[in-house]
Write a protein that holds these residues in place. Structure first.
Motif, PDB file in Angstrom:
ATOM      1  N   GLY A  10       0.794  -1.224   0.000  1.00 46.01           N
ATOM      2  CA  GLY A  10       0.000   0.000   0.000  1.00 46.01           C
ATOM      3  C   GLY A  10       0.824   1.270   0.000  1.00 46.01           C
ATOM      4  N   SER A  11       2.149   1.142   0.010  1.00 42.78           N
ATOM      5  CA  SER A  11       2.998   2.336   0.057  1.00 42.78           C
ATOM      6  C   SER A  11       3.168   3.008  -1.303  1.00 42.78           C
ATOM      7  CB  SER A  11       4.363   2.004   0.666  1.00 42.78           C
ATOM      8  OG  SER A  11       5.036   1.042  -0.113  1.00 42.78           O
ATOM      9  N   GLY A  12       2.716   2.363  -2.361  1.00 40.71           N
ATOM     10  CA  GLY A  12       2.794   2.975  -3.686  1.00 40.71           C
ATOM     11  C   GLY A  12       3.988   2.528  -4.508  1.00 40.71           C
ATOM     12  N   LYS A  13       4.578   1.395  -4.156  1.00 36.56           N
ATOM     13  CA  LYS A  13       5.777   0.934  -4.853  1.00 36.56           C
ATOM     14  C   LYS A  13       5.544   0.801  -6.354  1.00 36.56           C
ATOM     15  CE  LYS A  13       6.219  -2.756  -2.288  1.00 36.56           C
ATOM     16  NZ  LYS A  13       5.208  -2.628  -1.229  1.00 36.56           N
ATOM     17  N   THR A  14       4.464   0.165  -6.746  1.00 38.03           N
ATOM     18  CA  THR A  14       4.215  -0.065  -8.172  1.00 38.03           C
ATOM     19  C   THR A  14       3.947   1.244  -8.901  1.00 38.03           C
ATOM     20  OG1 THR A  14       3.365  -2.284  -7.725  1.00 38.03           O
ATOM     21  CG2 THR A  14       2.741  -1.270  -9.824  1.00 38.03           C
ATOM     22  N   THR A  15       3.084   2.068  -8.357  1.00 43.85           N
ATOM     23  CA  THR A  15       2.734   3.333  -9.006  1.00 43.85           C
ATOM     24  C   THR A  15       3.957   4.229  -9.163  1.00 43.85           C
ATOM     25  OG1 THR A  15       0.485   3.220  -8.124  1.00 43.85           O
ATOM     26  CG2 THR A  15       1.261   5.386  -8.860  1.00 43.85           C
ATOM     27  N   VAL A  16       4.696   4.418  -8.070  1.00 47.84           N
ATOM     28  CA  VAL A  16       5.875   5.288  -8.114  1.00 47.84           C
ATOM     29  C   VAL A  16       6.972   4.643  -8.962  1.00 47.84           C
ATOM     30  CG1 VAL A  16       7.673   6.410  -6.722  1.00 47.84           C
ATOM     31  CG2 VAL A  16       5.300   6.396  -5.924  1.00 47.84           C
ATOM     32  N   PHE A 100      18.371   1.733  -2.794  1.00 43.73           N
ATOM     33  CA  PHE A 100      17.083   1.437  -2.175  1.00 43.73           C
ATOM     34  C   PHE A 100      16.346   2.741  -1.904  1.00 43.73           C
ATOM     35  CE2 PHE A 100      19.350  -2.464  -1.186  1.00 43.73           C
ATOM     36  CZ  PHE A 100      18.365  -3.419  -1.374  1.00 43.73           C
ATOM     37  N   VAL A 101      15.043   2.708  -2.112  1.00 50.71           N
ATOM     38  CA  VAL A 101      14.175   3.849  -1.843  1.00 50.71           C
ATOM     39  C   VAL A 101      13.033   3.339  -0.977  1.00 50.71           C
ATOM     40  CG1 VAL A 101      12.648   5.595  -2.828  1.00 50.71           C
ATOM     41  CG2 VAL A 101      14.730   4.900  -4.076  1.00 50.71           C
ATOM     42  N   LEU A 102      12.963   3.825   0.263  1.00 46.82           N
ATOM     43  CA  LEU A 102      11.877   3.444   1.167  1.00 46.82           C
ATOM     44  C   LEU A 102      10.724   4.423   1.000  1.00 46.82           C
ATOM     45  CD1 LEU A 102      10.567   1.859   3.501  1.00 46.82           C
ATOM     46  CD2 LEU A 102      11.798   3.373   5.074  1.00 46.82           C
ATOM     47  N   LEU A 103       9.573   3.891   0.608  1.00 47.69           N
ATOM     48  CA  LEU A 103       8.341   4.685   0.559  1.00 47.69           C
ATOM     49  C   LEU A 103       7.678   4.495   1.913  1.00 47.69           C
ATOM     50  CD1 LEU A 103       7.130   3.808  -3.044  1.00 47.69           C
ATOM     51  CD2 LEU A 103       8.507   5.748  -2.283  1.00 47.69           C
ATOM     52  N   ASN A 104       7.640   5.567   2.694  1.00 47.36           N
ATOM     53  CA  ASN A 104       7.268   5.474   4.100  1.00 47.36           C
ATOM     54  C   ASN A 104       6.024   6.313   4.390  1.00 47.36           C
ATOM     55  OD1 ASN A 104       7.813   4.484   6.690  1.00 47.36           O
ATOM     56  ND2 ASN A 104       8.922   6.337   7.258  1.00 47.36           N
ATOM     57  N   GLY A 105       5.097   5.748   5.156  1.00 47.25           N
ATOM     58  CA  GLY A 105       3.892   6.489   5.504  1.00 47.25           C
ATOM     59  C   GLY A 105       3.265   5.975   6.777  1.00 47.25           C
ATOM     60  N   THR A 106       2.230   6.654   7.210  1.00 50.93           N
ATOM     61  CA  THR A 106       1.546   6.281   8.445  1.00 50.93           C
ATOM     62  C   THR A 106       0.676   5.041   8.237  1.00 50.93           C
ATOM     63  OG1 THR A 106      -0.414   7.612   8.020  1.00 50.93           O
ATOM     64  CG2 THR A 106       1.444   8.716   9.129  1.00 50.93           C
ATOM     65  N   ALA A 107       0.437   4.323   9.310  1.00 52.39           N
ATOM     66  CA  ALA A 107      -0.421   3.147   9.247  1.00 52.39           C
ATOM     67  C   ALA A 107      -1.832   3.526   8.782  1.00 52.39           C
ATOM     68  CB  ALA A 107      -0.462   2.455  10.598  1.00 52.39           C
ATOM     69  N   ASP A 108      -2.328   4.678   9.219  1.00 55.75           N
ATOM     70  CA  ASP A 108      -3.675   5.112   8.808  1.00 55.75           C
ATOM     71  C   ASP A 108      -3.763   5.318   7.302  1.00 55.75           C
ATOM     72  OD1 ASP A 108      -4.670   5.026  11.390  1.00 55.75           O
ATOM     73  OD2 ASP A 108      -4.399   7.183  11.742  1.00 55.75           O
ATOM     74  N   ASP A 144       8.382  10.314   1.937  1.00 59.94           N
ATOM     75  CA  ASP A 144       7.027  10.273   2.488  1.00 59.94           C
ATOM     76  C   ASP A 144       6.036   9.981   1.367  1.00 59.94           C
ATOM     77  OD1 ASP A 144       4.808  10.624   4.178  1.00 59.94           O
ATOM     78  OD2 ASP A 144       4.763  12.786   3.817  1.00 59.94           O
ATOM     79  N   ILE A 145       5.061   9.119   1.643  1.00 59.56           N
ATOM     80  CA  ILE A 145       4.097   8.722   0.617  1.00 59.56           C
ATOM     81  C   ILE A 145       2.841   9.593   0.583  1.00 59.56           C
ATOM     82  CG2 ILE A 145       4.889   6.334   0.599  1.00 59.56           C
ATOM     83  CD1 ILE A 145       2.277   5.656   2.220  1.00 59.56           C
ATOM     84  N   ALA A 146       2.758  10.620   1.434  1.00 49.16           N
ATOM     85  CA  ALA A 146       1.549  11.447   1.470  1.00 49.16           C
ATOM     86  C   ALA A 146       1.349  12.292   0.202  1.00 49.16           C
ATOM     87  CB  ALA A 146       1.548  12.340   2.708  1.00 49.16           C
ATOM     88  N   PRO A 147       2.410  12.838  -0.423  1.00 48.84           N
ATOM     89  CA  PRO A 147       2.195  13.633  -1.630  1.00 48.84           C
ATOM     90  C   PRO A 147       1.721  12.768  -2.804  1.00 48.84           C
ATOM     91  CG  PRO A 147       4.345  14.117  -0.673  1.00 48.84           C
ATOM     92  CD  PRO A 147       3.802  12.902   0.033  1.00 48.84           C
TER      93      PRO A 147
END
Length: 164
Positions: A10-16, A100-108, A144-147
């Motif tokens: 759900g962090s957006g790996k495929t899309t990004v 490596f690129v960590l796509l990081n975001g909140t659990a919510d 951050d994955i919010a943007p």
């Protein structure tokens, strides 16, 4: 250059990852295609993978990485790579052309994204198990994955080449 976008489901790996591949004019490989049918079935049924399930999967991704490296071809991969030992299976220490690129975001935010996702085999109830085992990388670009995804891809490129 090899980019490995990592993070929980759900962090957006495929899309990004697809956006980065387009911007870089290179190929893209999603780690999901390297999973065995038994791994996919387990995740679909809400059963977390064990390390024994992951080793052959990671070896397959590493083989693909080596193929692109030997040909001198830039390529973008995705892989959750949640533990340092998994990242070590994908890139040996000192391999400077693998990033490596960590796509990081909140659990919510991750829960919201998974609730909206349709047609993926990953059971959203497994998210917490991924969050629990995530070991923050020492040597990775963290974004951050919010943007919006386009901004995330641009930030990754900016951090890869801070001089412009």
């Amino acid at each position: 250059m090899i980019l490995i976008l990592m993070g929980v489901s759900g962090s957006g790996k495929t899309t990004v990852g697809q956006l980065l591949a387009k911007k870089l004019g290179c190929g893209f490989s999603d780690a999901d295609v390297f999973h065995s049918k038994s791994n996919i079935e387990k995740m679909h049924n809400g059963i977390p993978l064990t390390d024994d399930d992951r080793w052959p999967w990671l070896a397959s991704i590493r083989a693909a990485i080596e193929d692109y490296r030997q040909r001198g071809v830039t390529h973008v991969f995705t892989c959750s790579a949640l533990k340092e030992i998994y990242r070590e299976k994908l890139a040996y220490p000192g391999e400077g052309d693998i990033h490596f690129v960590l796509l990081n975001g909140t659990a919510d935010l991750l829960q919201q994204r998974l609730a909206q996702r349709k047609g993926h085999f990953f059971d959203p109830h497994l998210l917490q198990s991924q969050i629990d085992i995530l070991e923050m990388p020492d040597h990775a670009i963290v974004v951050d994955i919010a943007p919006p995804p386009e901004e995330i891809a641009d930030e990754v490129l900016r951090q890869l080449n801070p001089a412009g």
